[in-house]
Scaffold this active site. Structure first.
Site, PDB file in Angstrom:
ATOM      1  N   CYS A 118       0.818  -0.998   0.053  1.00  0.00           N
ATOM      2  CA  CYS A 118      -0.059  -0.144   0.139  1.00  0.00           C
ATOM      3  C   CYS A 118       0.875   1.273   0.036  1.00  0.00           C
ATOM      4  CB  CYS A 118      -0.892  -0.079   1.153  1.00  0.00           C
ATOM      5  SG  CYS A 118      -2.117  -1.310   1.264  1.00  0.00           S
ATOM      6  N   GLU A 133       0.650   6.271  13.795  1.00  0.00           N
ATOM      7  CA  GLU A 133       1.079   7.268  12.885  1.00  0.00           C
ATOM      8  C   GLU A 133       0.699   8.790  13.637  1.00  0.00           C
ATOM      9  OE1 GLU A 133       0.069   8.844   8.387  1.00  0.00           O
ATOM     10  OE2 GLU A 133      -1.161   7.318   9.297  1.00  0.00           O
ATOM     11  N   HIS A 187      -9.605   2.051   1.194  1.00  0.00           N
ATOM     12  CA  HIS A 187      -8.260   2.082   1.002  1.00  0.00           C
ATOM     13  C   HIS A 187      -8.075   1.539  -0.294  1.00  0.00           C
ATOM     14  CE1 HIS A 187      -4.201   1.466   1.640  1.00  0.00           C
ATOM     15  NE2 HIS A 187      -4.022   0.638   2.797  1.00  0.00           N
ATOM     16  N   PHE A 209       1.952  -3.186   3.916  1.00  0.00           N
ATOM     17  CA  PHE A 209       2.412  -4.565   4.425  1.00  0.00           C
ATOM     18  C   PHE A 209       4.104  -4.671   4.213  1.00  0.00           C
ATOM     19  CE2 PHE A 209      -1.938  -7.071   4.476  1.00  0.00           C
ATOM     20  CZ  PHE A 209      -2.275  -6.258   5.327  1.00  0.00           C
TER      21      PHE A 209
END
Length: 564
Positions: free
Chosen positions: A313, A464, A489, A549
């Site tokens: 991603c 984050e 996403h 990932f």
């Protein structure tokens, strides 16, 4: 005169050091001995005349021949210059140093030279002064590239295919209005899946963008990419006439995909169950993640760098930064870059469900993606493509292009922690942001807008947020939002679509809301997070994060273009 007086002792010392640098037990001398022994036998097996005799049984080699040259090169990594060979230095040095029986010091004694060696020896006697300089053994040395002026990179076009619009203006208008593109999946029967919602593209047409025959054969990830890429060119003012006038050797395509052509590959497996003869010959090429970028380059005739990067991603950001670097290094003047993915198929939905990554809030799809909300339960899978047209500033100015924003730089890092889970301390993210600031020369107090990765996962969002505060806690103007609250996403396309949202925010002066943030997680400062309505913001520097990932982290920076 000075050269002659200095060079002779110097080169003599080098020769002596070369011969004495290793003992008879050293591997070098043994290998040389084996090599020399092998050359002593002719094709017929007759022993050839040896040039020298080795009293100690270690090495036989000619001073004026290749043996010493090989020793010299092995010891020092260079060979004497041509001036040295033309002088008396080679033989004079040895005669003065060793005299008649001097080789006995090293276990050698001289013997008469054959015709070949005499020719080589005579070539070394020119009577000219011997030069001091030595030259590299390799004749073809790499020339230093001239210092290049600072090449600035700007965004001159954007193209998007997304669940909330396929036109950049419509796409960003929907973001500003807080319109969600998440709904029930209609592409296939997913009633047996625990997650049945997605940021699915309901209507899409390639008319006018992709050839009809290719549209029937290609995977949707490729069709999204080709369409978004062509739209980015159109948005950037690249007409058919201008396209023909471009230096195509200095134009490239760098668009990636996290998963590639999953549907095409799945269809190939289904056909294989019957017979390999039933398989589509386009199965393999159209399934690979690089083929979308390749097909776009073929279509445009662009002969510069054309490839893809796949880092889950984080794919798009990796492609964008790498594309910008091609321009900065002077290799290209124009790059199409970004990402594309389409994995809303049974194997895609099932795979992410098996990882426990997806939201299961099926009863209320539009509220399922809720970054930083305490009730978030996983991300919502989406699909689409985002492509940016990056261009060297002077090249863009010459053709009077519209400039959305300037690309300042970025960075990549790895968590080196876990295949799926983020590092609990956010160390990889912090390192990535810090490196992005350092490499782009941006002051942390100048960053006042961040389009976060924030995918609505329990661990990722908070980690984050804390990493961002660690880096920018002293900035009172900082605002953070997440595009995924409305698009879901988009996997490998997420970074590019969010980069487009970022440059549109710079261009319009408006940042979109965080929808569904009704119950903020503990410790969150709502003065930092954008609320449920769009907000006016004079952006100095914007940062966009994307993580994937495997622990892939990426941060890229944009700013308003200033003609300085």
């Amino acid at each position: 005169m000075v050269a002659s007086s200095v060079a002779s002792p110097l080169c003599t010392w080098l020769v002596a050091a070369c011969m004495s640098v290793s003992s008879e037990k050293d591997q070098f001398w043994n290998s040389c001995c084996n090599f020399q022994s092998s050359k002593l036998l002719g094709r017929s097996g007759r022993r050839r005349k040896s040039i020298t005799k080795c009293n100690s049984g270690s090495l036989g080699s000619s001073v004026n021949g290749y043996g010493m040259l090989s020793s010299w090169h092995t010891c020092f990594g260079f060979v004497p210059c041509e001036e040295y060979y033309k002088s008396e230095g080679l033989s004079a040095s040895f005669s003065s140093l060793f005299a008649e029986n001097a080789f006995s010091v090293f276990g050698f004694k001289q013997v008469p030279l054959n015709r070949r060696q005499r020719r080589m020896s005579s070539a070394a006697h020119s009577g000219k002064p011997m030069a001091v300089a030595v030259q590299p053994a390799k004749e073809a040395t790499a020339k230093k590239k001239p210092l290049m002026r600072n090449r600035r990179v700007v965004v001159t076009g954007v193209g998007v295919v997304s669940p909330i619009g396929h036109d950049p203006d419509k796409f960003y208008s929907n973001l500003l209005e807080g319109i969600s593109g998440i709904s029930q999946i209609e592409a296939f029967d997913c009633s047996e899946f625990p997650s049945r919602i997605a940021g699915e593209i309901k209507e899409f047409s390639t008319d006018g963008w992709v050839a009809p025959k290719l549209s029937k054969r290609a995977d949707k990830f490729m069709l999204y990419m080709l369409t978004a890429g062509k739209k980015a060119l159109a948005d950037g003012g690249i007409t058919e006439d201008l396209l023909q006038d471009l230096d195509k050797a200095r134009c490239g395509v760098l668009i990636g995909s996290a998963l590639g052509g999953m549907q095409v590959f799945h269809d190939g497996i289904e056909a294989l169950q019957v017979s390999y003869k039933k398989m589509n010959p386009f199965c393999v090429p159209f399934a690979t993640s690089n083929m979308g970028a390749a097909m776009l380059a073929i279509d445009l005739g662009w002969m510069g760098p054309s490839y893809s990067i796949s880092t889950a991603c984080a794919t798009s950001n990796f492609c964008i930064l790498s594309a910008a670097n091609h321009i900065i290094r002077g290799e290209t003047d124009m790059m199409l870059c970004g990402g594309s993915d389409s994995a809303i198929i049974p194997i895609g939905l099932g795979g992410f469900t098996a990882c426990g990554a997806l939201s299961q809030r099926n009863s209320d799809p539009t509220r399922a993606s809720c970054p930083w909300d305490v009730d978030r339960d996983g991300f919502v899978i989406g699909e689409g493509s985002g492509v940016l047209l990056l261009e060297e500033l002077e090249h863009a100015k010459k053709r009077k292009a519209k400039i959305y924003a300037e690309f300042l730089g970025g960075s990549f890092t790895s968590d080196a922690y876990h295949m799926i889970e983020p590092h609990p301390e956010g160390s990889g993210v912090i390192l990535c942001i810090e490196k992005a600031l350092a490499q782009s020369g941006v002051k942390r107090e100048d960053v006042n807008y961040i389009n976060a990765h924030a995918a609505s996962t329990p661990a990722g969002d908070l980690n984050e947020y804390l990493a961002i505060l660690h880096c920018f806690k002293e900035n009172p103007e900082l605002k953070i939002n997440s595009t995924k609250s409305m698009t879901g996403h988009l996997l490998g396309a997420a970074g590019a679509v969010e980069a487009i949202a970022t440059v549109k925010a710079i261009h319009t002066g408006w940042v979109h809301p965080n929808i569904n943030l009704e119950n903020p997680d503990k410790g969150l400062d709502m003065n930092v997070l954008v609320g449920s309505k769009k907000e006016r913001l004079d952006i100095k520097v914007a940062l966009s994060n994307s993580f994937g990932f495997g622990g892939h982290n990426s941060s890229i920076l944009f700013a308003p273009y200033k003609n300085v």
